[in-house]
Design a protein around this motif. Structure first.
Motif, PDB file in Angstrom:
ATOM      1  N   GLN A 255       0.828  -1.204   0.000  1.00  0.00           N
ATOM      2  CA  GLN A 255       0.000   0.000   0.000  1.00  0.00           C
ATOM      3  C   GLN A 255       0.866   1.260   0.000  1.00  0.00           C
ATOM      4  O   GLN A 255       0.552   2.245  -0.670  1.00  0.00           O
ATOM      5  N   ALA A 259       1.017   4.154  -2.924  1.00  0.00           N
ATOM      6  CA  ALA A 259       0.842   5.582  -2.671  1.00  0.00           C
ATOM      7  C   ALA A 259       1.953   6.397  -3.316  1.00  0.00           C
ATOM      8  O   ALA A 259       1.738   7.539  -3.742  1.00  0.00           O
ATOM      9  N   GLN A 260       3.159   5.820  -3.411  1.00  0.00           N
ATOM     10  CA  GLN A 260       4.258   6.496  -4.087  1.00  0.00           C
ATOM     11  C   GLN A 260       4.068   6.495  -5.601  1.00  0.00           C
ATOM     12  O   GLN A 260       4.474   7.429  -6.291  1.00  0.00           O
ATOM     13  N   PHE A 265      -3.872   7.418  -4.202  1.00  0.00           N
ATOM     14  CA  PHE A 265      -3.980   6.494  -3.084  1.00  0.00           C
ATOM     15  C   PHE A 265      -3.238   6.969  -1.839  1.00  0.00           C
ATOM     16  O   PHE A 265      -3.248   6.282  -0.828  1.00  0.00           O
ATOM     17  N   GLU A 266      -2.633   8.139  -1.867  1.00  0.00           N
ATOM     18  CA  GLU A 266      -1.963   8.675  -0.684  1.00  0.00           C
ATOM     19  C   GLU A 266      -2.928   8.909   0.475  1.00  0.00           C
ATOM     20  O   GLU A 266      -2.631   8.526   1.614  1.00  0.00           O
ATOM     21  N   LEU A 269      -3.767   5.676   2.319  1.00  0.00           N
ATOM     22  CA  LEU A 269      -2.703   5.166   3.183  1.00  0.00           C
ATOM     23  C   LEU A 269      -2.640   5.943   4.482  1.00  0.00           C
ATOM     24  O   LEU A 269      -2.512   5.372   5.555  1.00  0.00           O
ATOM     25  N   GLU A 270      -2.768   7.270   4.424  1.00  0.00           N
ATOM     26  CA  GLU A 270      -2.704   8.088   5.625  1.00  0.00           C
ATOM     27  C   GLU A 270      -3.836   7.787   6.570  1.00  0.00           C
ATOM     28  O   GLU A 270      -3.694   7.819   7.796  1.00  0.00           O
TER      29      GLU A 270
END
Length: 272
Positions: A255, A259-260, A265-266, A269-270
């Motif tokens: 995941q 995100a990278q 999708f960042e 993840l947060e």
């Protein structure tokens, strides 16, 4: 929902009554996650769409035009873009009209509700085998519709589907990975199933075995996740009577890598 429709190069106001996608399901589609008016994985989706048109001998509209129209439709938003492509109109009957201009439609949709892990079931409906269509995201989805009805009736989040030989293939709208004996494994899609854009991304990140899997293999796995290009990577927390921890370090690492790779999708993840 905001929609734009085209017949070849011309914008149109409605789908034609003799459209072959409407009449016979002769169509392909791509579902893309949008981030701030951008389509980070546009090239990957176009590569799959191009492959699909080659397999079905369907005409492909100009990719530059499709991209320009998509960007004009998005207008800086977050959400989901769906691109549908059909062969276009034709005479009645199964034989295709090779001279028809392709019909294509762009539609903008909101993001699905946030979910961190999945409660899943085994679906009773199975996927039919047809190697000529295996891997394609074509417009014939009646099996998935029946399976989704099973999922809804069970009050679950998703359902895993097998083929007629009892091999695990995919979820109703996602690809599938299982961590078995220290190795990620994902079903071979040589007879049915959709080769997802997110599946291809995961395969490029991990040394996964593409193999045949039985339900008993999955139920003995150390971790399981589903993935698609809209929701990303989602761990399976429950499959019938089998339960797994809500998070697993290897899934969490994937995941983070996602995100990278894809800025959409960042936030997921947060928040997890």
């Amino acid at each position: 929902m905001t929609v734009r429709m085209f017949m070849g190069d011309a914008r149109v106001d409605a789908i034609a009554p003799d459209d072959r996608g409407l009449a016979y399901g002769e169509s392909l589609f791509e579902t893309m996650r949008i981030h701030r008016g951008d389509i980070p994985w546009w090239d990957a989706h176009m590569a799959r769409l191009t492959h699909g048109t080659q397999r079905l001998a369907m005409p492909l509209p100009d990719a530059t035009r499709m991209y320009a129209e998509a960007m004009a439709l998005l207008d800086g938003a977050d959400g989901v873009l769906k691109l549908q492509l059909t062969r276009g109109g034709g005479v009645r009957g199964y034989a295709a009209n090779s001279d028809a201009a392709p019909f294509w439609m762009l539609s903008m949709h909101p993001l699905p509700n946030r979910i961190d892990s999945l409660d899943t079931i085994w679906c009773e409906i199975t996927l039919a085998s047809q190697p000529r269509l295996a891997g394609l995201k074509h417009g014939n989805r009646l099996e998935q519709i029946l399976a989704a009805n099973e999922v809804r009736a069970a009050n679950a989040d998703e359902g895993l589907m097998c083929d007629g030989a009892g091999r695990v293939i995919a979820a109703t709208s996602a690809n599938f990975f299982a961590l078995i004996d220290g190795h990620w494994q994902t079903p071979v899609l040589d007879a049915c199933g959709v080769a997802g854009v997110m599946r291809e991304w995961v395969l490029a990140q991990v040394d996964a075995h593409v193999t045949s899997l039985k339900p008993s293999d999955v139920e003995c796995a150390d971790a399981v996740f589903l993935c698609n290009a809209v929701r990303g990577i989602l761990p399976v927390q429950r499959l019938g009577a089998r339960a797994w921890p809500r998070t697993h370090p290897e899934i969490r690492a994937l995941q983070a890598a996602l995100a990278q790779s894809h800025p959409g999708f960042e936030p997921l993840l947060e928040a997890s």
